[in-house]
Write a protein that holds these residues in place. Structure first.
Motif, PDB file in Angstrom:
ATOM      1  N   ILE A 272     -40.608 -35.329  19.700  1.00  0.00           N
ATOM      2  CA  ILE A 272     -41.170 -34.293  19.015  1.00  0.00           C
ATOM      3  C   ILE A 272     -39.941 -33.684  18.088  1.00  0.00           C
ATOM      4  O   ILE A 272     -40.206 -33.300  17.025  1.00  0.00           O
ATOM      5  CB  ILE A 272     -41.910 -33.353  19.860  1.00  0.00           C
ATOM      6  CG1 ILE A 272     -42.948 -33.797  20.577  1.00  0.00           C
ATOM      7  CG2 ILE A 272     -42.235 -31.845  19.220  1.00  0.00           C
ATOM      8  CD1 ILE A 272     -43.769 -33.097  21.508  1.00  0.00           C
ATOM      9  N   VAL A 273     -38.903 -33.357  18.698  1.00  0.00           N
ATOM     10  CA  VAL A 273     -37.900 -32.286  18.181  1.00  0.00           C
ATOM     11  C   VAL A 273     -37.430 -33.087  16.730  1.00  0.00           C
ATOM     12  O   VAL A 273     -37.297 -32.593  15.735  1.00  0.00           O
ATOM     13  CB  VAL A 273     -36.655 -32.357  19.049  1.00  0.00           C
ATOM     14  CG1 VAL A 273     -35.263 -31.820  18.252  1.00  0.00           C
ATOM     15  CG2 VAL A 273     -37.021 -31.196  20.174  1.00  0.00           C
ATOM     16  N   PRO A 274     -37.009 -34.506  16.804  1.00  0.00           N
ATOM     17  CA  PRO A 274     -36.646 -35.079  15.530  1.00  0.00           C
ATOM     18  C   PRO A 274     -37.536 -34.929  14.623  1.00  0.00           C
ATOM     19  O   PRO A 274     -37.137 -34.760  13.289  1.00  0.00           O
ATOM     20  CB  PRO A 274     -36.313 -36.670  15.839  1.00  0.00           C
ATOM     21  CG  PRO A 274     -36.054 -36.518  17.246  1.00  0.00           C
ATOM     22  CD  PRO A 274     -37.045 -35.554  18.013  1.00  0.00           C
ATOM     23  N   PHE A 275     -38.909 -35.221  14.941  1.00  0.00           N
ATOM     24  CA  PHE A 275     -39.809 -35.186  13.793  1.00  0.00           C
ATOM     25  C   PHE A 275     -40.036 -33.590  13.446  1.00  0.00           C
ATOM     26  O   PHE A 275     -40.369 -33.645  12.235  1.00  0.00           O
ATOM     27  CB  PHE A 275     -41.247 -35.717  13.875  1.00  0.00           C
ATOM     28  CG  PHE A 275     -41.105 -37.449  14.346  1.00  0.00           C
ATOM     29  CD1 PHE A 275     -41.094 -37.997  13.313  1.00  0.00           C
ATOM     30  CD2 PHE A 275     -41.073 -37.830  15.380  1.00  0.00           C
ATOM     31  CE1 PHE A 275     -40.937 -39.422  13.270  1.00  0.00           C
ATOM     32  CE2 PHE A 275     -40.860 -39.270  15.562  1.00  0.00           C
ATOM     33  CZ  PHE A 275     -40.749 -39.962  14.511  1.00  0.00           C
TER      34      PHE A 275
ATOM     35  N   ILE B 155     -33.480 -42.312  17.867  1.00  0.00           N
ATOM     36  CA  ILE B 155     -34.314 -43.264  18.014  1.00  0.00           C
ATOM     37  C   ILE B 155     -33.760 -44.022  19.381  1.00  0.00           C
ATOM     38  O   ILE B 155     -34.446 -44.220  20.514  1.00  0.00           O
ATOM     39  CB  ILE B 155     -34.292 -44.584  17.184  1.00  0.00           C
ATOM     40  CG1 ILE B 155     -35.021 -43.924  15.750  1.00  0.00           C
ATOM     41  CG2 ILE B 155     -35.154 -45.800  17.593  1.00  0.00           C
ATOM     42  CD1 ILE B 155     -34.767 -44.834  14.594  1.00  0.00           C
ATOM     43  N   GLY B 156     -32.467 -43.928  19.620  1.00  0.00           N
ATOM     44  CA  GLY B 156     -31.925 -44.415  20.866  1.00  0.00           C
ATOM     45  C   GLY B 156     -32.393 -43.660  22.149  1.00  0.00           C
ATOM     46  O   GLY B 156     -32.692 -44.131  23.133  1.00  0.00           O
ATOM     47  N   TYR B 157     -32.308 -42.055  21.928  1.00  0.00           N
ATOM     48  CA  TYR B 157     -32.965 -41.491  23.118  1.00  0.00           C
ATOM     49  C   TYR B 157     -34.349 -41.815  23.481  1.00  0.00           C
ATOM     50  O   TYR B 157     -34.825 -41.650  24.479  1.00  0.00           O
ATOM     51  CB  TYR B 157     -32.706 -40.199  22.838  1.00  0.00           C
ATOM     52  CG  TYR B 157     -31.247 -39.581  23.182  1.00  0.00           C
ATOM     53  CD1 TYR B 157     -31.156 -39.338  24.215  1.00  0.00           C
ATOM     54  CD2 TYR B 157     -30.281 -39.321  22.229  1.00  0.00           C
ATOM     55  CE1 TYR B 157     -29.591 -38.879  24.877  1.00  0.00           C
ATOM     56  CE2 TYR B 157     -28.941 -38.956  22.448  1.00  0.00           C
ATOM     57  CZ  TYR B 157     -28.825 -38.675  23.847  1.00  0.00           C
ATOM     58  OH  TYR B 157     -27.372 -38.765  24.171  1.00  0.00           O
TER      59      TYR B 157
ATOM     60  N   ASN C 222     -28.760 -29.416  15.733  1.00  0.00           N
ATOM     61  CA  ASN C 222     -28.092 -29.682  14.689  1.00  0.00           C
ATOM     62  C   ASN C 222     -28.207 -31.315  14.160  1.00  0.00           C
ATOM     63  O   ASN C 222     -27.424 -31.628  13.396  1.00  0.00           O
ATOM     64  CB  ASN C 222     -26.484 -29.547  14.606  1.00  0.00           C
ATOM     65  CG  ASN C 222     -26.283 -27.699  14.740  1.00  0.00           C
ATOM     66  OD1 ASN C 222     -27.253 -27.164  14.292  1.00  0.00           O
ATOM     67  ND2 ASN C 222     -25.461 -27.559  15.459  1.00  0.00           N
ATOM     68  N   GLY C 223     -28.677 -32.077  15.417  1.00  0.00           N
ATOM     69  CA  GLY C 223     -28.730 -33.354  15.103  1.00  0.00           C
ATOM     70  C   GLY C 223     -27.533 -34.030  15.825  1.00  0.00           C
ATOM     71  O   GLY C 223     -26.588 -33.661  16.456  1.00  0.00           O
TER      72      GLY C 223
ATOM     73  N   ALA D 293     -37.272 -29.116   8.980  1.00  0.00           N
ATOM     74  CA  ALA D 293     -35.856 -27.948   8.836  1.00  0.00           C
ATOM     75  C   ALA D 293     -34.763 -28.764   8.508  1.00  0.00           C
ATOM     76  O   ALA D 293     -34.702 -29.615   7.493  1.00  0.00           O
ATOM     77  CB  ALA D 293     -35.837 -27.460  10.175  1.00  0.00           C
ATOM     78  N   ASN D 294     -33.721 -28.266   8.854  1.00  0.00           N
ATOM     79  CA  ASN D 294     -32.177 -28.613   8.289  1.00  0.00           C
ATOM     80  C   ASN D 294     -31.654 -29.814   9.223  1.00  0.00           C
ATOM     81  O   ASN D 294     -30.419 -30.250   9.166  1.00  0.00           O
ATOM     82  CB  ASN D 294     -31.279 -27.748   7.918  1.00  0.00           C
ATOM     83  CG  ASN D 294     -31.814 -26.684   6.870  1.00  0.00           C
ATOM     84  OD1 ASN D 294     -32.397 -27.230   6.009  1.00  0.00           O
ATOM     85  ND2 ASN D 294     -31.744 -25.585   7.195  1.00  0.00           N
ATOM     86  N   ARG D 295     -32.448 -30.197  10.340  1.00  0.00           N
ATOM     87  CA  ARG D 295     -31.797 -31.011  11.452  1.00  0.00           C
ATOM     88  C   ARG D 295     -31.729 -32.483  10.790  1.00  0.00           C
ATOM     89  O   ARG D 295     -32.656 -32.970  10.173  1.00  0.00           O
ATOM     90  CB  ARG D 295     -32.678 -30.916  12.604  1.00  0.00           C
ATOM     91  CG  ARG D 295     -32.255 -31.830  13.742  1.00  0.00           C
ATOM     92  CD  ARG D 295     -33.225 -31.912  14.949  1.00  0.00           C
ATOM     93  NE  ARG D 295     -32.708 -32.675  16.199  1.00  0.00           N
ATOM     94  CZ  ARG D 295     -32.666 -33.942  16.342  1.00  0.00           C
ATOM     95  NH1 ARG D 295     -32.947 -34.592  15.275  1.00  0.00           N
ATOM     96  NH2 ARG D 295     -31.923 -34.532  17.382  1.00  0.00           N
TER      97      ARG D 295
END
Length: 392
Positions: A70-73, A87-89, A294-295, A78-80
């Motif tokens: 969820i967080v990456p999408f 994808i690795g996680y 922050n990615g 946002a600015n992340r």
């Protein structure tokens, strides 16, 4: 056929530092992830036959998986920054869920794998030390093709002629994380000391931990000593009281002598100061982290700014979601091990020294803990009896 599928996954776990994909694609990802499709196939074939039981304990692992998805999408709005590490996680947490469920069914095979993999790392470490003393450093890391480690040379340890061996891993610290996990796992399954081969591997593993000269090994041995003392107290109430007292005394000693302790460790352990500064900087900058993080940046190349879990996980997913992942695994370990002090200690040491949850050591540690559920696994023969009962 099913066994062959499982053997493929165990075989790929023997390459924690060598990416089979990198020579052909130029993209580095851990070889064990190549086994994920085989693991999914094995899981589906067995779940339809009702040979794999999905226990409620495993559902807690869905929290990290959901956060990883969820967080990456959401971060795209946002600015992340989105990266391949995201994808690795996703794949690593999915792999973790399936792998732990599968090895719970295949306890005997998993114990055999742990024994073989531990011995392989010990033998290879000895071979590395031999090569380094012959001046053949160029051959000591042929098991690792991580681009950032192309010029890596195994450093000298604290003992004469003993180098900081890495085993099949990319550095000594990841190896020590695994050996500590393996040691306590083998101790648990051989409490009655009836398996001579397990006992020999235990002693060999402990010996390698002692001579490694790693910061992690010093901390582990100290905590292991405390754990052994606590185990002598049979009454749970007194043992818990002593646990709390030791923690209180330790915290008091640490807070009143903090500066002196940091100075002593910085002077005597060369790698301590940069690691300490990294953790200190990451904790003081928590408020600067975006709500979705922050990615991710590669930790192996040093771009992430540190190797601890605060820098990597909290920085990657944000304070709320990052701490949720870390605490989720911590709570699971506490419950699953019935508050076993030493397993918690290894997990925390791992977060400090190898904070990237992508590494295979965490998958193996969680699998070991999950396998150590009921029934009591004091003998390898107990696995065979239990497996025979559950298969009928």
């Amino acid at each position: 056929m099913l066994k062959k599928i499982l053997y493929i996954n165990f075989f790929l776990l023997f390459f924690p530092a060598f990416s089979l994909s990198y020579p052909f694609t130029g993209v580095y990802f851990q070889s064990r992830i190549l086994g994920l499709p085989f693991l999914v196939l094995y899981f589906l074939l067995n779940i339809f036959n009702k040979k794999i039981i999905i226990t409620k304990q495993i559902f807690i692992f869905l929290f990290p998986l959901k956060i990883a998805i969820i967080v990456p999408f959401l971060g795209l709005l946002a600015n992340r920054k989105f990266s391949l590490i995201d994808i690795g996680y996703m794949t690593s947490f999915l792999y973790l869920i399936l792998f732990t469920l599968v090895v719970k069914k295949e306890k005997v095979l998993f114990v055999k794998f742990t024994k073989i993999f531990t011995v392989a790392n010990i033998v290879y470490s000895i071979w590395q030390v031999f090569l380094m003393n012959l001046g053949l450093a160029q051959f000591a890391m042929i098991h690792c093709n991580l681009p950032s480690k192309s010029d890596y040379t195994i450093p000298v340890g604290i003992l004469p002629s003993i180098y900081r061996f890495s085993g099949l891993f990319n550095e000594s610290s990841p190896l020590l994380f695994y050996l500590c996990s393996s040691y306590i796992f083998l101790c648990e399954i051989n409490k009655n000391k009836l398996e001579k081969d397990v006992k020999i591997i235990q002693y060999a593993t402990l010996f390698m931990i002692i001579i490694s000269g790693s910061k992690l090994s010093f901390a582990f041995l100290s905590l292991l000593f405390i754990s052994k003392l606590l185990s002598l107290i049979k009454d749970r109430g007194y043992r818990n009281l002593l646990n709390i007292s030791l923690i209180a005394i330790g915290l008091f000693f640490l807070t009143t002598n903090y500066s002196e302790i940091i100075d002593i460790l910085s002077q005597n352990l060369t790698a301590f100061k940069p690691r300490y500064e990294s953790i200190h900087n990451s904790t003081t900058s928590l408020l600067q982290i975006e709500i979705l993080g922050n990615g991710f940046l590669p930790s192996s190349t040093g771009e992430a700014g540190g190797l601890d879990a605060i820098t990597i996980i909290i920085g990657g997913y944000g304070v709320l979601f990052g701490f949720t992942i870390i605490l989720t695994f911590l709570v699971w370990i506490l419950v699953e091990t019935n508050f076993n002090f030493i397993f918690v200690a290894v997990y925390i040491l791992g977060l400090v020294s190898n904070g990237s949850l992508l590494v295979s050591q965490y998958t193996l540690l969680f699998a070991m803990i999950y396998v150590l559920g009921k029934p009591s696994l004091y003998k390898i023969s107990d696995f065979l009896k239990y497996t025979a009962k559950t298969s009928n």
